[in-house]
Design a protein around this motif. Structure first.
Motif, PDB file in Angstrom:
ATOM      1  N   GLY A  51     -22.247  -5.173  -7.888  1.00  0.00           N
ATOM      2  CA  GLY A  51     -23.538  -5.553  -7.310  1.00  0.00           C
ATOM      3  C   GLY A  51     -23.632  -6.911  -7.352  1.00  0.00           C
ATOM      4  O   GLY A  51     -24.418  -7.652  -6.740  1.00  0.00           O
ATOM      5  N   GLY A  52     -22.477  -7.817  -8.072  1.00  0.00           N
ATOM      6  CA  GLY A  52     -22.389  -9.250  -8.183  1.00  0.00           C
ATOM      7  C   GLY A  52     -23.183  -9.705  -9.331  1.00  0.00           C
ATOM      8  O   GLY A  52     -23.320 -10.914  -9.617  1.00  0.00           O
ATOM      9  N   ILE A  53     -23.881  -9.064 -10.241  1.00  0.00           N
ATOM     10  CA  ILE A  53     -24.446  -9.529 -11.465  1.00  0.00           C
ATOM     11  C   ILE A  53     -23.593  -9.798 -12.508  1.00  0.00           C
ATOM     12  O   ILE A  53     -22.514  -8.950 -12.964  1.00  0.00           O
ATOM     13  N   VAL A  54     -23.666 -10.913 -13.344  1.00  0.00           N
ATOM     14  CA  VAL A  54     -22.882 -11.298 -14.429  1.00  0.00           C
ATOM     15  C   VAL A  54     -23.198 -10.706 -15.645  1.00  0.00           C
ATOM     16  O   VAL A  54     -24.366 -10.916 -15.913  1.00  0.00           O
TER      17      VAL A  54
END
Length: 106
Positions: free
Chosen positions: A30-33
């Protein structure tokens, strides 16, 4: 004497591995680091083999190996951190296949 570089020769069934830099910070689908310090389930790591002992049969220098980093010993050589492990602690190897195509194969 400080400028002399020593060659490391591993003994018996020992393997000298450097953890791959991409095993640090990663990104979810989902693009979360996700930082490398985040507590997750027990996770295996990939590393690059930089030295092997005389009794190592299935791993060679240059291979990428999958292993559990929590059970290994750390050593610093020329300012770089490496892990020392037995060959039996390696779960899988990945080798570049250039003669039959491209890519990384398990």
């Amino acid at each position: 004497m400080a400028d002399v570089k020593l060659e490391i020769q591993m003994l018996h069934d020992r393997v000298l591995v450097r953890i791959s830099p991409e095993d640090g910070e990663r990104r979810s689908s989902g693009g979360i680091v996700i930082p490398s310090t985040a507590q997750m389930a027990k996770r295996l790591s990939w590393g690059d083999v930089h030295g092997i002992g005389t009794h190592v049969r299935h791993v060679k220098v240059g291979d990428r190996v999958l292993f559990n980093p929590d059970d290994q010993l750390e050593v610093e050589v020329h300012g770089q951190t490496y892990l020392v492990m037995r060959e039996r602690d390696v779960h899988a190897t990945a080798t570049e296949q250039t003669d039959q195509g491209t890519g990384l194969y398990l």
